[in-house]
Design a protein around this motif. Sequence first.
Motif, short mmCIF file in Angstrom:
data_model
loop_
_atom_site.label_atom_id
_atom_site.label_comp_id
_atom_site.label_asym_id
_atom_site.label_seq_id
_atom_site.Cartn_x
_atom_site.Cartn_y
_atom_site.Cartn_z
N ALA A 31 0.86 -1.19 0.00
CA ALA A 31 0.00 0.00 0.00
C ALA A 31 0.89 1.23 0.00
O ALA A 31 1.77 1.38 0.85
CB ALA A 31 -0.90 0.00 1.23
N ARG A 32 0.65 2.11 -0.97
CA ARG A 32 1.43 3.34 -1.10
C ARG A 32 0.50 4.52 -1.43
O ARG A 32 -0.52 4.34 -2.10
CB ARG A 32 2.48 3.21 -2.20
CG ARG A 32 3.53 2.14 -1.95
CD ARG A 32 4.47 2.52 -0.83
NE ARG A 32 5.57 1.57 -0.66
CZ ARG A 32 5.57 0.59 0.24
NH1 ARG A 32 4.53 0.41 1.04
NH2 ARG A 32 6.62 -0.22 0.34
N ASP A 120 -6.07 3.02 -0.95
CA ASP A 120 -4.87 3.86 -1.05
C ASP A 120 -4.64 4.23 -2.52
O ASP A 120 -5.25 3.65 -3.42
CB ASP A 120 -3.66 3.09 -0.51
CG ASP A 120 -3.79 2.79 0.97
OD1 ASP A 120 -3.69 3.73 1.78
OD2 ASP A 120 -4.02 1.61 1.32
N HIS A 121 -3.75 5.18 -2.75
CA HIS A 121 -3.48 5.60 -4.14
C HIS A 121 -2.95 4.44 -4.98
O HIS A 121 -3.32 4.29 -6.14
CB HIS A 121 -2.49 6.77 -4.16
CG HIS A 121 -3.05 8.02 -3.54
ND1 HIS A 121 -2.28 8.91 -2.84
CD2 HIS A 121 -4.31 8.52 -3.51
CE1 HIS A 121 -3.03 9.91 -2.41
NE2 HIS A 121 -4.27 9.69 -2.80
N PHE A 122 -2.07 3.65 -4.38
CA PHE A 122 -1.54 2.46 -5.06
C PHE A 122 -1.74 1.23 -4.19
O PHE A 122 -1.47 1.26 -2.99
CB PHE A 122 -0.03 2.60 -5.32
CG PHE A 122 0.34 3.44 -6.50
CD1 PHE A 122 0.28 2.92 -7.80
CD2 PHE A 122 0.75 4.76 -6.33
CE1 PHE A 122 0.63 3.69 -8.88
CE2 PHE A 122 1.10 5.53 -7.42
CZ PHE A 122 1.04 5.01 -8.70
N ARG A 123 -2.20 0.17 -4.80
CA ARG A 123 -2.13 -1.17 -4.22
C ARG A 123 -1.34 -2.01 -5.23
O ARG A 123 -1.87 -2.38 -6.29
CB ARG A 123 -3.52 -1.76 -3.98
CG ARG A 123 -4.27 -1.11 -2.80
CD ARG A 123 -3.66 -1.53 -1.48
NE ARG A 123 -4.24 -0.88 -0.31
CZ ARG A 123 -5.25 -1.37 0.40
NH1 ARG A 123 -5.82 -2.51 0.04
NH2 ARG A 123 -5.66 -0.75 1.48
N ILE A 124 -0.07 -2.25 -4.93
CA ILE A 124 0.81 -3.02 -5.82
C ILE A 124 0.68 -4.50 -5.43
O ILE A 124 0.97 -4.86 -4.29
CB ILE A 124 2.27 -2.56 -5.68
CG1 ILE A 124 2.39 -1.05 -5.93
CG2 ILE A 124 3.18 -3.35 -6.62
CD1 ILE A 124 3.73 -0.47 -5.49
N ALA A 143 8.78 -2.97 -8.47
CA ALA A 143 7.77 -2.01 -8.95
C ALA A 143 7.69 -0.81 -8.01
O ALA A 143 7.60 0.35 -8.46
CB ALA A 143 6.41 -2.70 -9.06
N ASP A 144 7.73 -1.07 -6.72
CA ASP A 144 7.67 -0.01 -5.71
C ASP A 144 8.86 0.94 -5.87
O ASP A 144 8.71 2.18 -5.83
CB ASP A 144 7.66 -0.65 -4.32
CG ASP A 144 7.67 0.37 -3.20
OD1 ASP A 144 6.98 1.39 -3.32
OD2 ASP A 144 8.38 0.13 -2.20
N THR A 145 10.05 0.40 -6.05
CA THR A 145 11.25 1.22 -6.20
C THR A 145 11.17 2.10 -7.45
O THR A 145 11.50 3.29 -7.41
CB THR A 145 12.50 0.32 -6.28
OG1 THR A 145 12.60 -0.46 -5.08
CG2 THR A 145 13.77 1.14 -6.46
N GLU A 146 10.71 1.52 -8.55
CA GLU A 146 10.60 2.27 -9.80
C GLU A 146 9.56 3.39 -9.69
O GLU A 146 9.75 4.49 -10.22
CB GLU A 146 10.26 1.33 -10.95
CG GLU A 146 11.41 0.38 -11.29
CD GLU A 146 11.05 -0.57 -12.42
OE1 GLU A 146 10.00 -0.39 -13.07
OE2 GLU A 146 11.82 -1.53 -12.65
N LEU A 147 8.46 3.12 -9.01
CA LEU A 147 7.44 4.16 -8.82
C LEU A 147 7.96 5.27 -7.92
O LEU A 147 7.69 6.46 -8.16
CB LEU A 147 6.17 3.56 -8.22
CG LEU A 147 5.31 2.69 -9.14
CD1 LEU A 147 4.20 2.02 -8.35
CD2 LEU A 147 4.71 3.53 -10.27
N ASP A 148 8.71 4.89 -6.90
CA ASP A 148 9.25 5.86 -5.94
C ASP A 148 10.24 6.81 -6.62
O ASP A 148 10.44 7.94 -6.16
CB ASP A 148 9.92 5.12 -4.79
CG ASP A 148 10.17 6.01 -3.59
OD1 ASP A 148 9.43 7.00 -3.42
OD2 ASP A 148 11.12 5.74 -2.83
N LEU A 173 2.95 -3.66 3.91
CA LEU A 173 3.08 -4.98 3.28
C LEU A 173 2.04 -5.97 3.80
O LEU A 173 1.90 -6.17 5.01
CB LEU A 173 4.48 -5.55 3.55
CG LEU A 173 4.72 -7.02 3.21
CD1 LEU A 173 4.60 -7.26 1.72
CD2 LEU A 173 6.10 -7.46 3.71
N ARG A 174 1.33 -6.59 2.88
CA ARG A 174 0.48 -7.74 3.17
C ARG A 174 1.02 -8.92 2.38
O ARG A 174 1.11 -8.88 1.15
CB ARG A 174 -0.95 -7.48 2.74
CG ARG A 174 -1.77 -6.70 3.73
CD ARG A 174 -2.33 -7.56 4.85
NE ARG A 174 -3.33 -6.83 5.61
CZ ARG A 174 -3.06 -5.97 6.57
NH1 ARG A 174 -1.80 -5.74 6.90
NH2 ARG A 174 -4.01 -5.34 7.22
#
Length: 365
Positions: A31-32, A120-124, A143-148, A173-174
């Motif tokens: 969640a981000r 949330d805005h993102f659920r990856i 994916a999280d790192t690239e979005l960040d 994290l889930r």
Amino acid sequence: MKIQALLQAPCEWLAGEQNSRIVLSSRIRLARNLSRFPFPGWARRTEREKVLALALPAAVGLSGMKEAILSDSMDHFTPVEKQVLVEEHLVSREHAGRNAGSGVVVNRPRTISLMINEEDHFRIQAFKGGLQLKAAWRIADKADTELDEQLEFAFSPKLGYLTACPTNVGTGLRASAMMHLPGLVLSEQIGQIVKAVNRIGLAVRGLYGEGTEALGNLFQISNQMTLGESEEEILERMHKVIGQVAQHEENARQKLMEEQPRLVVDQVSRAYGVLGNAYTISSKEAFNLLSLLRLGIDMGLFPDRCRSIVDEECWIKTQPAHLQLFQEKRLSTEQRDSLRADFLRSRLRDVPPPAAGQLSPTLHS
């Protein structure tokens, strides 16, 4: 139709070699949220649309999305198409109820799905077959790192990632696994296992997540808290617990075959008879009987080649929205039940009768 194209592509986590007898799949969800924007539940439509305009191209540009097969706003999907995405576990039931200002991006092998403006805005979400939490984590983390690198996430040095629900604050994290547990259900041990898992702070949910029934003896086990533990600690704990539950299931199956082989063969044979001869069958009944068929495959009552028929054909394609999508029209419950029965009779012609005699001589006494 975009959804049709998605379903025609092979599902890597379902068809891959790592799809196991008990742990069907592993999922990681992160969640981000973007800083300087209100959480989706507090945002006006115009604010959600601004977030979507930023998030959608960023998601499509991810290295894991080079083969993005689905990328759109939720208001561009029909109700049936949205429900198909739920049945494929690519979006939540809550996200399926959203429209303008929310979106989804999915890659061709269905190993990664991004929900935009859900809670949330993102659920990856990242998926792998079998018990592969760390492999799924690597996909989600990349994916999280690239979005960040492209967007500014809401982050507190003290609390970690900020989320709409306090239980997701921290790592966001889930980690979860989809488990097939017919042995524990048949031996009436599932209640004890669920209580034990809950006592150590993990959640046990049904087929489609929170608040849903465990159809087909399928259970999702996941962590509940994300604050106070590192990602590595969460993954290690989840891997250990899921492995222990899988061992309990193995033990339950072995004990059933040793002490009650006739019960197992009877349940599997009845399921085979009904599925192969019914002319109307509900989704719930079909799921539960297909679970017994899969158990029969695991126990050697059917050839292993039958596994793909049950997993990839019968279990997936007989769900309500899938049936309607393939018919390209809305169907009543009665129509779906009839169509489901016709489909199952057709596909199960390739499955031979259960080979009960191979298991125990006591079956013939």
